[in-house]
Design a protein around this motif. Structure first.
Motif, short mmCIF file in Angstrom:
data_model
loop_
_atom_site.label_atom_id
_atom_site.label_comp_id
_atom_site.label_asym_id
_atom_site.label_seq_id
_atom_site.Cartn_x
_atom_site.Cartn_y
_atom_site.Cartn_z
N ARG A 37 0.83 -1.21 0.00
CA ARG A 37 0.00 0.00 0.00
C ARG A 37 0.87 1.27 0.00
NH1 ARG A 37 -4.98 1.65 2.03
NH2 ARG A 37 -5.77 -0.08 0.79
N TYR A 38 1.88 1.28 0.87
CA TYR A 38 2.68 2.49 1.05
C TYR A 38 3.92 2.56 0.13
CZ TYR A 38 0.02 3.15 5.38
OH TYR A 38 -0.98 3.32 6.31
N GLY A 39 4.20 1.47 -0.58
CA GLY A 39 5.37 1.48 -1.46
C GLY A 39 6.68 1.32 -0.73
N ARG A 40 6.70 0.50 0.31
CA ARG A 40 7.90 0.33 1.14
C ARG A 40 8.69 -0.90 0.70
NH1 ARG A 40 7.64 5.44 2.84
NH2 ARG A 40 5.98 5.83 4.37
N ALA A 41 9.47 -0.78 -0.35
CA ALA A 41 10.20 -1.93 -0.89
C ALA A 41 11.26 -2.43 0.08
CB ALA A 41 10.83 -1.57 -2.23
N ALA A 42 11.99 -1.53 0.74
CA ALA A 42 13.04 -1.95 1.66
C ALA A 42 12.45 -2.71 2.84
CB ALA A 42 13.83 -0.73 2.17
N LEU A 43 11.29 -2.27 3.30
CA LEU A 43 10.65 -2.97 4.42
C LEU A 43 10.06 -4.30 3.97
CD1 LEU A 43 10.91 0.01 5.48
CD2 LEU A 43 8.96 -0.53 6.95
N ALA A 44 9.57 -4.33 2.74
CA ALA A 44 9.07 -5.60 2.20
C ALA A 44 10.21 -6.61 2.12
CB ALA A 44 8.47 -5.38 0.81
N LEU A 45 11.39 -6.14 1.69
CA LEU A 45 12.56 -7.02 1.63
C LEU A 45 12.92 -7.53 3.02
CD1 LEU A 45 14.91 -8.28 0.07
CD2 LEU A 45 16.17 -6.13 0.41
N ALA A 46 12.90 -6.64 4.01
CA ALA A 46 13.21 -7.05 5.38
C ALA A 46 12.22 -8.09 5.87
CB ALA A 46 13.21 -5.83 6.30
N ALA A 47 10.94 -7.87 5.59
CA ALA A 47 9.91 -8.82 6.02
C ALA A 47 10.09 -10.18 5.34
CB ALA A 47 8.52 -8.26 5.74
N LEU A 48 10.35 -10.16 4.05
CA LEU A 48 10.51 -11.41 3.31
C LEU A 48 11.76 -12.15 3.75
CD1 LEU A 48 9.39 -9.98 -0.12
CD2 LEU A 48 8.29 -11.91 1.04
N GLN A 49 12.84 -11.42 4.00
CA GLN A 49 14.06 -12.05 4.50
C GLN A 49 13.83 -12.65 5.88
OE1 GLN A 49 16.77 -8.72 4.17
NE2 GLN A 49 17.61 -9.47 2.23
N GLY A 50 12.90 -12.06 6.63
CA GLY A 50 12.57 -12.58 7.95
C GLY A 50 11.59 -13.73 7.93
N GLY A 51 11.13 -14.11 6.74
CA GLY A 51 10.23 -15.26 6.63
C GLY A 51 8.77 -14.95 6.44
N ALA A 52 8.44 -13.70 6.13
CA ALA A 52 7.03 -13.35 5.91
C ALA A 52 6.48 -14.12 4.71
CB ALA A 52 6.89 -11.85 5.67
N ALA A 53 5.22 -14.50 4.79
CA ALA A 53 4.57 -15.25 3.71
C ALA A 53 4.24 -14.30 2.56
CB ALA A 53 3.31 -15.91 4.22
N PRO A 54 4.80 -14.51 1.36
CA PRO A 54 4.57 -13.58 0.26
C PRO A 54 3.15 -13.59 -0.29
CG PRO A 54 5.81 -15.48 -0.51
CD PRO A 54 5.72 -15.59 0.99
N ASP A 55 2.40 -14.66 -0.01
CA ASP A 55 1.06 -14.79 -0.59
C ASP A 55 -0.04 -14.76 0.47
OD1 ASP A 55 2.00 -15.02 -3.28
OD2 ASP A 55 2.55 -17.10 -2.86
#
Length: 218
Positions: free
Chosen positions: A104-122
């Motif tokens: 929503r906010y366009g936070r690519a760096a935070l999305a990367l941090a979340a995904l690297q931490g194991g967040a579910a992409p779907d």
């Protein structure tokens, strides 16, 4: 460092209650926001008011994550999730998790941090079954889309309207998203993958090209 949470239109729309009972929900939400004002997550979840109430601890985590993403505060997001790794996938009552807010906010760096931490992409929202990729495509946030695709987000995922991310990109006129979505479809399914994505019809029988034409974006 002192952290504070400010109300926003999205807060009102999506982050409603954190526990059953209307009156206690408002109280818990207010107390959670107060606790977020403490020094980091350690202070928040160990505070006497929160220690005896796991629902409130979850509310604090949700509030901090939402605040971190809204403000683009990667350091806070990493702090929260280093102490509570599962927090990356905590969702509000609408099913919105950290990656949805990044979209929503366009936070690519935070999305990367979340995904690297194991967040579910779907991960899916409850009402519309939107994935983070759907949300990022709606908003035209190219960098978040690219980040999600790098972590193998499902480019063919459908929401309750039977729309893919490509449908939403076309409907909103975000032409810059077409190429990366096409490449992702080809990467995972070859030419057949692209054909399937291109020819996918939504609940109203429209392919992405129809939506682009309706939006005057051809």
């Amino acid at each position: 460092m002192q952290w504070s949470v400010q109300r926003s239109a999205i807060d009102v729309e999506h982050r409603r209650s954190f526990a059953p009972g209307r009156s206690c929900r408002r109280e818990k939400r207010t107390r959670a926001r107060t606790l977020v004002g403490m020094d980091g997550i350690a202070g928040a979840v160990s505070a006497p008011e929160a220690a005896d109430d796991s629902d409130e601890e979850v509310a604090v985590l949700r509030a901090q994550i939402h605040y971190a993403v809204e403000k683009g505060d990667e350091a806070l997001l990493r702090e929260v999730c280093s102490r509570a790794p599962a927090a990356f996938d905590l969702s509000d009552d609408g099913g919105w998790a950290a990656l949805h807010w990044c979209g929503r906010y366009g936070r690519a760096a935070l999305a990367l941090a979340a995904l690297q931490g194991g967040a579910a992409p779907d991960a899916r929202t409850l009402a519309n079954e939107h994935t983070p990729l759907h949300v990022a495509a709606m908003e035209g946030n190219v960098d978040v889309v690219l980040t999600l695709l790098h972590f193998s987000a499902d480019v063919s995922a459908r929401d309750t309207e039977r729309r893919t991310a490509l449908h939403w990109a076309a409907a909103r006129g975000h032409a810059a998203l077409v190429s990366p979505l096409v490449r992702a479809a080809e990467t995972h399914g070859g030419a057949d993958g692209w054909d399937a994505l291109r020819d996918a019809v939504d609940g109203a029988g429209r392919v992405a090209l129809h939506l682009a034409a309706a939006a005057g974006k051809l």
